[in-house]
Scaffold this motif. Structure first.
Motif, short mmCIF file in Angstrom:
data_model
loop_
_atom_site.label_atom_id
_atom_site.label_comp_id
_atom_site.label_asym_id
_atom_site.label_seq_id
_atom_site.Cartn_x
_atom_site.Cartn_y
_atom_site.Cartn_z
N HIS A 141 56.84 -51.04 41.06
CA HIS A 141 56.76 -51.94 42.22
C HIS A 141 56.47 -53.37 41.80
CE1 HIS A 141 55.80 -48.58 45.38
NE2 HIS A 141 57.07 -48.64 45.07
N LEU A 142 55.51 -53.54 40.89
CA LEU A 142 55.12 -54.91 40.52
C LEU A 142 56.13 -55.56 39.59
CD1 LEU A 142 52.56 -56.50 41.47
CD2 LEU A 142 52.51 -54.05 41.94
N HIS A 143 56.57 -54.85 38.58
CA HIS A 143 57.50 -55.46 37.64
C HIS A 143 58.88 -55.67 38.27
CE1 HIS A 143 55.02 -55.71 34.11
NE2 HIS A 143 54.62 -54.46 34.25
N GLY A 144 59.33 -54.67 39.05
CA GLY A 144 60.65 -54.79 39.65
C GLY A 144 60.68 -55.54 40.96
N THR A 234 52.24 -47.56 49.38
CA THR A 234 52.55 -48.91 49.87
C THR A 234 52.45 -49.93 48.74
OG1 THR A 234 50.27 -49.51 50.43
CG2 THR A 234 51.53 -48.27 52.09
N ARG A 235 52.99 -51.12 49.01
CA ARG A 235 52.92 -52.18 48.01
C ARG A 235 51.48 -52.63 47.80
NH1 ARG A 235 57.33 -50.21 47.82
NH2 ARG A 235 59.27 -51.27 47.22
N ASP A 236 50.67 -52.62 48.86
CA ASP A 236 49.26 -52.98 48.69
C ASP A 236 48.53 -51.95 47.81
OD1 ASP A 236 49.39 -55.30 50.11
OD2 ASP A 236 48.50 -54.49 51.95
N GLU A 237 48.82 -50.68 48.03
CA GLU A 237 48.22 -49.64 47.17
C GLU A 237 48.67 -49.82 45.73
OE1 GLU A 237 47.86 -46.01 50.43
OE2 GLU A 237 49.67 -46.24 49.23
N SER A 238 49.94 -50.12 45.54
CA SER A 238 50.45 -50.32 44.19
C SER A 238 49.81 -51.53 43.52
CB SER A 238 51.98 -50.50 44.20
OG SER A 238 52.63 -49.26 44.37
#
Length: 260
Positions: A141-144, A234-238
């Motif tokens: 999620h973060l890198h991509g 979720t993106r926040d969890e990630s």
């Protein structure tokens, strides 16, 4: 094969005479029965705590022994360990170390503990694999979804390549974790993503990011990962998992997720 077994037997006879030798663990293709005719023999030489401390104080962690003595091109590829090393490996070894013990067996031992330690190093529980998936999905999620997009927006070619490599590694690691497969090293990733069970389109999407990194290819890969392994993460969890695994590894005494 017979000539590798003879080489292993000769090495065991050689080191067993040393009272500092606690055991010999055969690993790699010879242990798994997948050796080629020209394969070397890979072992861990397990020594006493005192011998291990003396050797590692001199940065002597690995070496080649019996080069050319047993069959054409033969050698014993030796890595050094003691029982404390192996006990620690059971708790927190990285994947390449754990993978090196897959199929391993003690062929000589002065310790009743050694065979069980060898078996436990390459074994992880279901809860560990589940947390691995969560960590690697967060990396994807973060890198991509963030760094790669930033690279495109700012025209940063290094960040683009860096984010794409980390995205594809994270996607592969998540896929491997779903199959309870250890990652023996980056040189195996391209083959392994083709061997493990995965949804239709995963390998093609993974290859597309490797060949043409960008938000379009990244988003397609992440969408497959989310549907397959995201479990509504979720993106926040990630973001929190990513910060925990990467930026706070120094505080927690761990290593970043890509080096698990």
């Amino acid at each position: 094969m017979e000539h590798q077994q003879r080489a292993l037997d000769a090495y065991v006879a050689q080191v067993a005479a040393n009272p500092d030798t606690v055991g010999v663990v055969v690993i790699g293709s010879v242990a798994r029965g997948t050796e080629r005719d020209d394969s070397d023999v890979d072992v861990y030489l397990v020594v006493t705590a005192e011998a291990f401390a003396a050797a590692t104080a001199e940065d002597r962690w690995a070496w080649i022994d019996r080069h050319g003595l047993d069959y054409p091109g033969s050698y014993i590829d030796v890595k050094l360990a003691d029982l404390a090393y192996l006990r620690t490996a059971v708790r927190r070894a990285d994947d390449p170390t754990r993978a090196s013990f897959a199929g391993a067996r003690a062929v000589f031992s002065r310790s009743e503990e050694l065979p069980a330690l060898v078996e436990r190093i390459s074994s992880l529980g279901d809860e560990v694999w589940a947390e691995r998936i969560r960590s690697h999905v967060a990396q994807a999620h973060l890198h991509g979804g963030y760094f790669l997009r930033q690279a495109e927006e700012h025209g940063d070619p290094f960040l683009l390549q860096h984010a794409a490599v980390h995205l594809t590694l994270a996607a592969a690691r998540a896929a491997l974790a779903s199959a309870h497969r250890l990652m023996p090293g980056p040189k195996y990733i391209h083959r392994l993503v083709r061997e493990i069970p995965s949804p239709d389109g995963f390998v093609e999407a993974w290859d597309a990011v490797v060949a043409a990194p960008g938000t379009t290819t990244a988003n397609a890969l992440i969408a497959i990962i989310d549907d397959w392994l995201g479990r509504d993460q979720t993106r926040d969890e990630s973001l929190s998992v990513f910060i925990r695994d990467n930026e706070l590894a120094w505080l927690r005494g761990t290593i970043p997720a890509e080096y698990f």
